[in-house]
Design an enzyme around this catalytic site. Structure first.
Site: not given
Ligand code: PMP
Length: 359
Positions: A102, A172, A196
């Site tokens: 990520w 994040d 989440k």
């Molecule tokens: N950052 C993290 C730590 C994630 O786990 C995720 C999604 N699994 C995201 C960003 C991306 O989020 P989205 O799918 O809402 O764009």
């Protein structure tokens, strides 16, 4: 009706009480005669809902007054773009800690707007460990440093906030927000998509220090422009009202459970139960340095990889759903966000022991 234990990494399990409240209020929200879904975002009822959620988030996370609390569209990835667009302020280079998929994606997205300075890059370690912050390559010209506190795919979590001096720290927190108390004053900005630990997908919480609101690139679109949200009660466009309302119910649920200290204790206990089974087993392996193991996403594989599908199938038969690991790393992933009851983890522990004894 049978609800199973849902170990999905996100959208993930939502507290049952919250779903029941949503159900009870679905046709007629508190005597108004229609659903929150059907309410104008400009109505006094919805404005009151939104204001209460902001106040609850402020209280729960102890957000200082010099921070704006924003609710935005675009998910986590929207923020991968929003951060450089809003915070570069003319700088040529953004700082990124690359510690898993990520944060790597966050850096890749930012590359559309600036050069990337990797303060640390764990890819050569297979994203199984973290380099201590005193060994990070910092330089004072960086307009910010972005890191991902919990890597949802690799199961790696920072348990301390990195000390990066005066450089604004951007976090994040998509997959571990509301799982422990946090000192907001250490951050320039933090964000988390909701799906989440805060409810349904479609809305993202952003908490940003107000003095950082004047740096946006002129081309920043309104729907990703922090200042437009801060100055328009989070409604420069029609917000995802229903998702926002459910997020608010989840926040209230966390408060009713005893708040973030309680969530932290629970997360510690639940994750340790799983790591203990893994470490005592001859079948299950977790490769993450114990100091940096995630309390939210317990990632492991089976020494005999051919047993993985059978593990997932047999678990499903006993009501333990969505344990298949992310396609990038394979194996098994048990996502145990706040809403996963401890009984769900106990059931998984028992299943893992039984499964090992039969193979
Ligand atoms: N950052 C993290 C730590 C994630 O786990 C995720 C999604 N699994 C995201 C960003 C991306 O989020 P989205 O799918 O809402 O764009």
């Amino acid at each position: 009706m049978t609800r199973v234990y849902n170990f999905s990494a996100g959208p993930g399990t939502i507290p049952e009480n919250v779903l029941q409240q949503v159900q009870a209020e679905l046709l007629d929200w508190r005597g108004i005669g229609y659903s929150v879904m059907e309410m104008s975002h400009r109505s006094k009822e919805f404005i009151a809902i939104a204001e209460e959620i902001t106040q609850d988030v402020k209280k729960l996370l102890q957000v200082p007054d010099n921070y704006a609390i924003l609710f935005m569209p675009g998910g986590g990835r929207g923020q991968f773009a929003a951060v450089p667009m809003n915070l570069l302020g003319g700088a040529a280079e953004g700082g990124y800690a690359v510690t898993g998929s990520w944060s790597r994606l966050a850096a890749q997205e930012a590359e559309r707007y600036c050069k990337i300075w990797r303060v640390t890059d764990e890819s050569s370690n297979g994203f199984t460990t973290l380099t201590p912050v005193n060994e990070w390559k910092l330089h004072s010209r960086l307009p910010y440093i972005h890191y991902t506190e919990n890597e949802t795919i690799h199961g790696v979590e920072f348990h301390d906030i990195p000390a990066v001096g005066d450089i604004p720290l951007i976090c994040d927190m998509s997959s571990n927000i509301l799982s422990k108390p946090v000192d907001i004053s250490r951050f320039g900005l933090l964000y988390a998509c909701a799906q989440k630990n805060m409810g349904p997908a479609g809305i993202t919480l952003v908490i940003v220090r107000k003095d950082l609101l004047n740096k946006a690139l002129p081309a920043t679109p309104t729907v990703l422009h922090y200042k437009s949200f801060a100055e328009n009660e989070n409604m420069p466009h029609t917000p995802p009202t229903f998702n926002w309302y459910v997020l608010g119910l989840v926040v209230k649920w966390v408060m009713a459970q005893g708040g973030l200290e309680t969530m932290a204790k629970l997360a510690e206990r639940k994750s340790q139960k799983l790591y203990q089974v893994i470490d005592q087993s001859k079948l299950y392996v977790n490769d993450v340095t114990p100091l940096y193991r995630s309390r939210m996403n317990v990632v492991f594989h089976l020494r005999d990889a051919q047993l993985t599908d059978r593990f997932v199938e047999e678990a499903k038969k006993v009501g333990l759903a969505n344990l298949k690991g992310h396609r990038e790393v394979g194996g098994i992933r048990a996502s145990i966000y706040n809403a996963m009851p401890e009984a769900g983890v106990d059931a998984l522990v028992e299943f893992m022991k039984n499964f090992e004894s039969t193979v």
